[in-house]
Write an enzyme that holds these catalytic residues in place. Structure first.
Site, short mmCIF file in Angstrom:
data_model
loop_
_atom_site.label_atom_id
_atom_site.label_comp_id
_atom_site.label_asym_id
_atom_site.label_seq_id
_atom_site.Cartn_x
_atom_site.Cartn_y
_atom_site.Cartn_z
N ARG A 104 0.89 -1.17 0.00
CA ARG A 104 0.00 0.00 0.00
C ARG A 104 0.92 1.21 0.00
O ARG A 104 1.71 1.40 0.93
CB ARG A 104 -0.90 0.01 1.23
N HIS A 131 -7.43 0.94 -6.34
CA HIS A 131 -7.62 0.04 -5.19
C HIS A 131 -8.32 -1.24 -5.69
O HIS A 131 -9.47 -1.50 -5.37
CB HIS A 131 -8.47 0.76 -4.14
N GLN A 134 -10.16 -3.85 -3.34
CA GLN A 134 -11.46 -3.41 -2.85
C GLN A 134 -12.57 -3.80 -3.82
O GLN A 134 -13.64 -4.27 -3.41
CB GLN A 134 -11.45 -1.89 -2.65
N ASP A 222 -17.38 7.12 -1.15
CA ASP A 222 -16.14 6.99 -0.38
C ASP A 222 -15.87 8.36 0.22
O ASP A 222 -16.58 9.34 -0.07
CB ASP A 222 -15.01 6.53 -1.33
N CYS A 261 -16.22 1.48 0.92
CA CYS A 261 -15.05 0.64 1.22
C CYS A 261 -14.64 0.71 2.67
O CYS A 261 -13.94 -0.18 3.16
CB CYS A 261 -13.89 1.04 0.32
N ARG A 289 -13.29 -8.80 1.79
CA ARG A 289 -11.89 -8.51 1.48
C ARG A 289 -11.04 -9.75 1.79
O ARG A 289 -10.14 -10.11 1.04
CB ARG A 289 -11.38 -7.32 2.34
N1 CP Z 1 -11.09 -0.28 2.57
C1 CP Z 1 -9.82 -0.34 2.96
O1 CP Z 1 -8.87 -0.54 2.17
O2 CP Z 1 -9.64 -0.15 4.30
P1 CP Z 1 -8.28 0.07 5.07
O3 CP Z 1 -7.75 1.43 4.68
O4 CP Z 1 -8.64 -0.01 6.52
O5 CP Z 1 -7.30 -1.01 4.66
N1 NVA Z 2 -10.08 6.63 -1.13
C1 NVA Z 2 -9.65 6.20 0.18
C2 NVA Z 2 -9.81 4.72 0.32
C3 NVA Z 2 -9.46 4.19 1.69
C4 NVA Z 2 -9.58 2.71 1.77
C5 NVA Z 2 -8.23 6.61 0.42
O1 NVA Z 2 -7.39 6.44 -0.48
O2 NVA Z 2 -7.94 7.13 1.50
#
Ligand code: CP
Ligand code: NVA
Length: 303
Positions: A104, A131, A134, A222, A261, A289
């Site tokens: 990530r 992502h 997701q 989101d 998400c 997930r």
């Molecule tokens: N939805 C998601 O990716 O959550 P986290 O940021 O908690 O991993």
């Molecule tokens: N769009 C959000 C998703 C978090 C899972 C971010 O990137 O913070």
């Protein structure tokens, strides 16, 4: 078997994505029935986090354990990566130790540099740009509740962010209609729109959340400010018309699903009434997930 990376839905074939979703359903059912197999026994997944996470972190960790494998949790700042060792060198070194990497990170270029230099599979656990994990969970969740997603209509309202980019790719890969309502200045990156359209995505863009949501089978939103995007934070008054509340949900089909998400910013992009209400499947998404990513891991590692 050639190296299998899971960097984006656009980088994996429709057939392979469908195979993984079907596999995820089987793996979930097996777990619920108490059946345990260990196809990844002896395998180790390194997880690199340059941004916070709850779901991605825990679901990959638990998923690897359920498959009989192990994980190593790394944060960019604790590694030499944080002291300017290159991503490329990090990829080459980790490839000598572990069997796969989940990352990530911030820029998508970092993910791609890691992928290009690794000799083991790399999985995208979210970048500023996309992502994909997701979306695997989201499509699995939709189909659990409503059957095949092909031909259905999903509506997005809010910011044009990384989750929307993967949703745009998903609309082509899984053949559903996607209506998008974002305020001016929050449009998704054109390359994802173009890719989706070029691969059969049926997209409709509007400034009106009511129009986007009209008769939709599922409404998705989101946060208004993604991680690391604080510099482009915009006044809440720009986004407030895009909030998913009971009034907006009333424009969708009566049995429409609500997805997010998570983490949610209650009172901002969604009201308590909706996220805790009968349309909401947000915790099923979070649960899935785990199962979708087990299928991704098994596909990447040939298990
Ligand atoms: N939805 C998601 O990716 O959550 P986290 O940021 O908690 O991993
Ligand atoms: N769009 C959000 C998703 C978090 C899972 C971010 O990137 O913070």
């Amino acid at each position: 078997m050639s190296l299998r990376h899971f960097t984006d839905l656009s980088a994996v074939s429709e057939g392979d994505l469908r195979f993984m979703l079907d596999d995820a359903v089987v793996r979930k059912a097996r777990l619920k029935s108490g059946e345990r197999t260990k196809p990844l026994e002896g395998k180790v997944l390194a997880m690199i986090f340059d941004k916070p996470s709850t779901r991605t972190r825990v679901s990959f960790d638990v998923g690897m354990r359920q498959l009989g494998g192990e994980t190593i949790m790394l944060t960019g700042t604790e590694m030499q990566l944080g002291r300017s060792e290159t991503i490329a060198d990090t990829a080459k070194v980790l490839s000598r130790y572990v069997d796969a990497i989940m990352i990530r990170t911030t820029s998508h270029e970092r993910l791609m540099e890691l992928t290009e230099n690794a000799t083991i599979p790399v999985i995208n656990g979210l970048t500023d740009d996309t992502h994909p994990c997701q979306l695997m969970a989201d499509i699995m969740t939709f189909e659990e509740h409503r059957g095949p997603v092909a031909g259905k209509t999903i509506a997005w309202t809010g910011d044009g962010n990384n989750v929307l980019h993967s949703l745009l790719e998903a609309s082509a890969r899984f053949r559903f209609n996607l209506n998008v309502a974002v305020p001016e200045g929050s449009e998704p990156a054109q390359k994802h729109v173009d890719w989706s359209k070029a691969h059969g995505g049926k997209l409709y863009f509007t400034r009106s959340p009511e129009e986007a949501v009209d008769q939709a089978d599922c409404v998705v939103t989101d946060c208004w400010v993604s991680m690391g995007q604080e510099h482009r934070a915009r006044g809440h008054n720009v986004f407030s018309p895009y909030q998913v509340n009971a009034k907006l949900m009333a424009h969708a089909k009566p049995d429409a699903l609500f997805m997010h998400c998570l983490p949610a910013h209650r009172g901002e992009e969604v009201t308590d009434e909706v996220i805790d209400g009968p349309h909401s499947v947000v915790f099923d998404e979070a649960e899935n997930r785990l199962h979708a990513q087990k299928a991704v891991l098994a596909w990447c590692l040939g298990a």
